[in-house]
Motif scaffolding. Sequence first.
Motif, PDB file in Angstrom:
ATOM      1  N   ASN A   1      50.746  34.141   5.221  1.00 13.07           N
ATOM      2  CA  ASN A   1      51.570  35.240   4.793  1.00 13.07           C
ATOM      3  C   ASN A   1      52.974  35.122   5.376  1.00 13.07           C
ATOM      4  N   PHE A   2      53.068  34.820   6.656  1.00 16.24           N
ATOM      5  CA  PHE A   2      54.354  34.746   7.333  1.00 16.24           C
ATOM      6  C   PHE A   2      55.298  33.774   6.632  1.00 16.24           C
ATOM      7  N   THR A   9      51.115  40.104   8.694  1.00 15.97           N
ATOM      8  CA  THR A   9      50.911  38.997   9.625  1.00 15.97           C
ATOM      9  C   THR A   9      50.666  39.571  11.011  1.00 15.97           C
ATOM     10  N   CYS A  10      50.160  38.731  11.884  1.00 15.97           N
ATOM     11  CA  CYS A  10      50.008  39.157  13.273  1.00 15.97           C
ATOM     12  C   CYS A  10      49.918  37.936  14.175  1.00 15.97           C
ATOM     13  N   ALA A  28      50.788  43.245  15.205  1.00 16.36           N
ATOM     14  CA  ALA A  28      51.326  43.168  13.848  1.00 16.36           C
ATOM     15  C   ALA A  28      52.776  43.669  13.890  1.00 16.36           C
ATOM     16  N   GLU A  69      38.236  37.550   1.603  1.00 21.80           N
ATOM     17  CA  GLU A  69      39.192  36.481   1.890  1.00 21.80           C
ATOM     18  C   GLU A  69      38.567  35.174   1.427  1.00 21.80           C
ATOM     19  N   THR A 100      44.006  40.750   1.908  1.00 20.27           N
ATOM     20  CA  THR A 100      45.307  40.791   2.571  1.00 20.27           C
ATOM     21  C   THR A 100      45.872  39.416   2.873  1.00 20.27           C
ATOM     22  N   CYS A 102      45.217  37.933   5.686  1.00 17.46           N
ATOM     23  CA  CYS A 102      45.354  37.859   7.143  1.00 17.46           C
ATOM     24  C   CYS A 102      44.038  38.289   7.786  1.00 17.46           C
ATOM     25  N   LEU A 105      44.024  40.722  10.859  1.00 17.46           N
ATOM     26  CA  LEU A 105      44.309  42.109  10.491  1.00 17.46           C
ATOM     27  C   LEU A 105      43.133  42.731   9.749  1.00 17.46           C
ATOM     28  N   ASP A 106      42.437  41.940   8.934  1.00 19.53           N
ATOM     29  CA  ASP A 106      41.244  42.460   8.251  1.00 19.53           C
ATOM     30  C   ASP A 106      40.263  43.042   9.263  1.00 19.53           C
TER      31      ASP A 106
END
Length: 121
Positions: A1-2, A9-10, A28, A69, A100, A102, A105-106
Amino acid sequence: NFTHGIPLTCVSIAYCENGRPVMGVAYAPATQELYIGIKGHGAYRNGQRIQSLAEGETKSISNSVVCFEFGYARSEASVDKMVSAVKRVLNHGCRSTRSTGCGVLDICYVATGRFDVVYTG
């Protein structure tokens, strides 16, 4: 994602003792949320205790937000397995689905109750 400019993102890190995780931290930056989980001490978001369900509470799949995912596996067998799992959940019925991109984060979102289930292929 980033890399693609998607803000979901994280940064995450874990601490292990004898090969077993005892603490995990995820930050995040887009939402300024800091998640901390410590074995035996619970989980926190920005210093506030979090939990997905109250103790003893249950939730049915038909009333759940399910996150899928697909991961990076692209073999025909892997794709068929993942699509089949998504199909079974959708046929059974769920409140809604998300993806997502990520995984960390999920898991944080399950801990806060934003998601109820994460399935990764």
